[in-house]
Design an enzyme around this catalytic site. Structure first.
Site, mmCIF file in Angstrom:
data_model
loop_
_atom_site.group_PDB
_atom_site.id
_atom_site.type_symbol
_atom_site.label_atom_id
_atom_site.label_comp_id
_atom_site.label_asym_id
_atom_site.label_seq_id
_atom_site.Cartn_x
_atom_site.Cartn_y
_atom_site.Cartn_z
ATOM 1 N N HIS A 75 0.948 -1.149 -0.050
ATOM 2 C CA HIS A 75 0.177 0.146 -0.083
ATOM 3 C C HIS A 75 0.743 1.200 -0.030
ATOM 4 C CE1 HIS A 75 -4.156 -1.597 1.397
ATOM 5 N NE2 HIS A 75 -3.752 -2.339 0.399
ATOM 6 N N TYR A 203 -8.873 5.605 7.855
ATOM 7 C CA TYR A 203 -8.989 5.761 9.208
ATOM 8 C C TYR A 203 -10.004 7.096 9.265
ATOM 9 C CZ TYR A 203 -4.712 3.381 10.018
ATOM 10 O OH TYR A 203 -3.591 2.342 10.194
ATOM 11 N N PRO A 295 -3.622 0.505 18.989
ATOM 12 C CA PRO A 295 -3.331 0.242 17.541
ATOM 13 C C PRO A 295 -3.543 1.128 16.545
ATOM 14 C CG PRO A 295 -5.140 -0.570 18.405
ATOM 15 C CD PRO A 295 -4.614 0.125 19.497
ATOM 16 N N LYS A 299 1.742 0.168 15.057
ATOM 17 C CA LYS A 299 3.163 0.077 15.279
ATOM 18 C C LYS A 299 3.484 -1.080 16.252
ATOM 19 C CE LYS A 299 4.858 3.369 13.359
ATOM 20 N NZ LYS A 299 4.541 2.752 12.059
ATOM 21 N N TYR A 386 4.543 6.606 10.035
ATOM 22 C CA TYR A 386 3.503 5.679 9.419
ATOM 23 C C TYR A 386 4.350 4.426 8.975
ATOM 24 C CZ TYR A 386 -0.598 3.024 8.414
ATOM 25 O OH TYR A 386 -1.733 1.852 8.287
HETATM 26 P P1 RFL Z 1 2.138 -11.442 21.928
HETATM 27 O O1 RFL Z 1 1.605 -11.578 20.368
HETATM 28 O O2 RFL Z 1 1.380 -10.916 22.915
HETATM 29 O O3 RFL Z 1 3.011 -12.931 22.292
HETATM 30 C C1 RFL Z 1 3.196 -13.303 23.554
HETATM 31 C C2 RFL Z 1 2.987 -14.887 23.844
HETATM 32 O O4 RFL Z 1 3.634 -14.905 25.095
HETATM 33 C C3 RFL Z 1 2.617 -15.929 25.721
HETATM 34 N N1 RFL Z 1 2.745 -15.957 26.791
HETATM 35 C C4 RFL Z 1 3.362 -16.797 27.660
HETATM 36 N N2 RFL Z 1 4.150 -17.921 27.401
HETATM 37 C C5 RFL Z 1 4.623 -18.496 28.533
HETATM 38 N N3 RFL Z 1 4.484 -18.197 29.925
HETATM 39 C C6 RFL Z 1 3.803 -17.246 30.240
HETATM 40 N N4 RFL Z 1 3.484 -16.854 31.641
HETATM 41 C C7 RFL Z 1 3.131 -16.636 29.204
HETATM 42 N N5 RFL Z 1 2.345 -15.292 29.111
HETATM 43 C C8 RFL Z 1 2.305 -14.968 27.850
HETATM 44 C C9 RFL Z 1 1.011 -15.558 25.024
HETATM 45 O O5 RFL Z 1 0.449 -16.611 24.938
HETATM 46 C C10 RFL Z 1 1.860 -15.225 23.637
HETATM 47 O O6 RFL Z 1 1.678 -16.400 22.580
HETATM 48 O O7 RFL Z 1 3.491 -10.414 21.902
HETATM 49 P P2 RFL Z 1 4.628 -10.074 20.776
HETATM 50 O O8 RFL Z 1 5.156 -11.397 20.454
HETATM 51 O O9 RFL Z 1 5.391 -9.157 21.695
HETATM 52 O O10 RFL Z 1 3.860 -9.424 19.915
HETATM 53 C C11 RFL Z 1 3.313 -8.182 19.634
HETATM 54 C C12 RFL Z 1 2.194 -8.118 18.752
HETATM 55 O O11 RFL Z 1 1.090 -9.223 18.904
HETATM 56 C C13 RFL Z 1 1.334 -6.702 19.006
HETATM 57 O O12 RFL Z 1 2.312 -5.776 19.248
HETATM 58 C C14 RFL Z 1 0.446 -6.509 17.786
HETATM 59 O O13 RFL Z 1 -0.660 -7.650 17.516
HETATM 60 C C15 RFL Z 1 -0.237 -4.999 17.920
HETATM 61 N N6 RFL Z 1 -1.051 -4.682 16.861
HETATM 62 C C16 RFL Z 1 -0.608 -4.158 15.809
HETATM 63 N N7 RFL Z 1 0.805 -4.304 15.389
HETATM 64 C C17 RFL Z 1 1.304 -3.686 14.432
HETATM 65 O O14 RFL Z 1 2.421 -3.772 14.210
HETATM 66 N N8 RFL Z 1 0.346 -3.470 13.223
HETATM 67 C C18 RFL Z 1 -0.887 -3.476 13.094
HETATM 68 O O15 RFL Z 1 -1.548 -3.316 12.433
HETATM 69 C C19 RFL Z 1 -1.567 -3.885 14.735
HETATM 70 N N9 RFL Z 1 -2.690 -4.044 14.733
HETATM 71 C C20 RFL Z 1 -2.572 -4.868 16.997
HETATM 72 C C21 RFL Z 1 -3.258 -4.477 16.024
HETATM 73 C C22 RFL Z 1 -3.055 -5.479 18.183
HETATM 74 C C23 RFL Z 1 -4.266 -5.592 18.335
HETATM 75 N N10 RFL Z 1 -4.883 -6.103 19.735
HETATM 76 C C24 RFL Z 1 -5.845 -7.083 19.593
HETATM 77 C C25 RFL Z 1 -4.194 -5.552 20.899
HETATM 78 C C26 RFL Z 1 -4.753 -4.678 16.093
HETATM 79 C C27 RFL Z 1 -5.161 -5.103 17.278
HETATM 80 C C28 RFL Z 1 -6.679 -5.048 17.297
HETATM 81 C C1 PHB Z 2 -5.432 -4.162 11.029
HETATM 82 O O1 PHB Z 2 -5.754 -4.484 9.788
HETATM 83 O O2 PHB Z 2 -5.658 -5.088 11.928
HETATM 84 C C2 PHB Z 2 -4.875 -3.045 11.500
HETATM 85 C C3 PHB Z 2 -4.925 -2.017 10.491
HETATM 86 C C4 PHB Z 2 -4.053 -0.817 10.888
HETATM 87 C C5 PHB Z 2 -4.078 -0.479 12.164
HETATM 88 C C6 PHB Z 2 -4.429 -1.382 13.044
HETATM 89 C C7 PHB Z 2 -4.838 -2.736 12.792
HETATM 90 O O3 PHB Z 2 -3.620 0.863 12.415
#
Ligand code: RFL
Ligand code: PHB
Length: 390
Positions: A75, A203, A295, A299, A386
């Site tokens: 994109h 957005y 989110p 990032k 971004y």
């Molecule tokens: P995670 O993915 O939370 O993984 C951590 C893992 O550790 C396990 N765990 C344990 N294991 C052993 N012993 C314990 N006591 C434990 N406690 C926990 C968990 O089960 C899990 O498997 O962290 P990690 O690896 O640092 O990754 C981070 C990302 O997942 C997170 O930052 C992103 O998903 C955030 N995020 C987005 N990031 C982006 O860069 N671009 C995006 O577009 C974006 N969109 C989002 C998002 C996060 C969202 N939510 C639901 C918070 C959109 C949403 C809606």
């Molecule tokens: C997503 O597609 O899950 C998404 C996209 C952009 C964001 C956050 C989440 O800023």
């Protein structure tokens, strides 16, 4: 009861832990990954969708770049909308860079497949993971798995266990400093096999609250609505979601939204959080274990990957060359980037969400968006954050 010696024990098999494991494996450093949940549970979590250029490059370096190169959607711009106004931020023209749309579920799958092929040790369903002797000559990590007690002795522990993990809490309160901002809202996300609303992400800032139109592929859409903290998924049957989404978008977008049955719906509260420092003795934190961003700026995963890129390089230097300098700098190096991402994510959230009933705030927000529309400098600032700071 078994005891084992490994160089690095990684806690958590989210994107941070799985990526770190790959990079260490490729460098010939022995490691084990301990994950609390089942493999299926981790694989099913729908989260991030937007990857910076640097994150795509890291996937390539980890030997898992083939599928994202084929299936990732590049994109070159994003859209902001408020009222009936639409403003395209031309990421490519303003920064020379683009972002790639590729789901976190796919990243997890690709990394897991690579670990399988390499015969790496990713141990799922580890209960009661506990960290000890972080300041001794060897750290200790213990857990219970399928009824058996297991202990690992290691040079370093990588805390990649997310916001709710144990690693961060193993740093004594007197050493750990935490900074937090909690927002009075959450994001309700919906995934559906319908064509996306537009070719690029939208957005939308609206008096009823923020909305985001995103996607996973040409046939799969991802939408988000700002909701109150009291909201429950059960209160949001699909029909209510689609109605509310249409109301928050400019009519020309809302009128053309293709609705359909949801495949997944979930709510995530918005939070800004940083724990400092990222290192305590033999423990190093990476990803959501150390920091959370709302989110809006997309990032979180990208920050997790930049932590892990630094951490892998620092561990390789320490374990292969006996040179600890990069490890000593690890926390400060990462925190510089983390705080910039915190700033951007906070700003983008404040500029597009309804965070209070204050009329003054709503007018400021409108002025912010109109300033963006009229200023290439302001658009460049948004765009360079971004796509990812260098
Ligand atoms: P995670 O993915 O939370 O993984 C951590 C893992 O550790 C396990 N765990 C344990 N294991 C052993 N012993 C314990 N006591 C434990 N406690 C926990 C968990 O089960 C899990 O498997 O962290 P990690 O690896 O640092 O990754 C981070 C990302 O997942 C997170 O930052 C992103 O998903 C955030 N995020 C987005 N990031 C982006 O860069 N671009 C995006 O577009 C974006 N969109 C989002 C998002 C996060 C969202 N939510 C639901 C918070 C959109 C949403 C809606
Ligand atoms: C997503 O597609 O899950 C998404 C996209 C952009 C964001 C956050 C989440 O800023």
């Amino acid at each position: 009861m078994s005891e084992e010696r490994v160089a690095v024990c990684i806690i958590g098999a989210g994107p941070a832990g799985l990526m770190l494991g790959r990079l260490l494996d490729l460098a010939g450093i022995e490691c084990v990954i301990l994950e609390r949940q089942s493999r299926e549970h981790v694989a099913a979590r729908i989260r991030a969708g937007v990857l910076e250029h640097g994150s795509v490059a890291l996937l390539e370096r980890a030997g898992v770049g083939a599928r994202i190169a084929r299936e990732g959607l590049v994109h070159e711009g994003i859209e902001l909308a408020w009222g009936e106004r639409r403003l395209r931020i031309d990421l490519r023209a303003l920064t020379g860079r683009a972002v790639t749309i590729y789901g976190q579920t796919e990243i997890t799958r690709d990394l897991n497949d690579a670990h399988d092929a390499a015969g790496a040790r990713v141990l799922y369903e580890c209960e009661d993971v506990a960290l000890g002797e972080l300041e001794g000559p060897l750290a200790q990590v213990s857990c219970r798995r399928h009824g058996r007690e297991e202990t690992f002795r290691c040079d370093f522990v990588a805390g990649c266990d997310g916001y709710h993990g144990v690693s961060r809490r193993s740093i004594p309160p007197g050493v750990r400093r935490e900074y937090e901002r909690v927002y009075p809202v959450g994001w309700l996300g919906l995934l559906a096999d319908t064509p996306p609303a537009a070719d690029e992400l939208i957005y939308a800032s609206h008096a009823r609250g923020f909305a985001l139109c995103s996607m996973r592929s040409p046939g799969r859409s991802r939408y988000y609505l700002q909701v109150g903290l009291e909201a429950r998924v059960e209160d949001w049957p699909d029909a209510r979601f689609w109605d509310e989404l249409r109301r928050r978008l400019p009519a020309e977008v809302g009128d053309t939204i293709a609705s359909g049955p949801s495949i997944e719906k979930s709510i995530a509260p918005l939070r800004s959080f940083v724990a400092e420092p990222l290192r305590h003795g033999r423990l190093l934190l990476a990803g959501d274990a150390a920091h959370i961003v709302p989110p809006t700026g997309a990032k979180g995963l990208n920050l997790a990957f930049s932590d892990v890129r630094e951490l892998a390089a620092a561990l390789v230097r320490a374990l292969k060359d006996g040179d600890d300098r990069a490890l000593e700098d690890y926390s400060a190096t990462c925190l510089a980037r983390i705080w910039k991402a915190e700033r951007f994510s906070w700003w983008f959230t404040a500029a597009t969400h309804r965070l209070d009933d204050e009329r003054f705030g709503a007018r400021l927000q409108q002025a912010e968006l109109e300033y963006l529309a009229g200023s290439t400098a302001a658009q460049t600032s948004l765009a360079e954050n971004y796509v990812g700071l260098p």
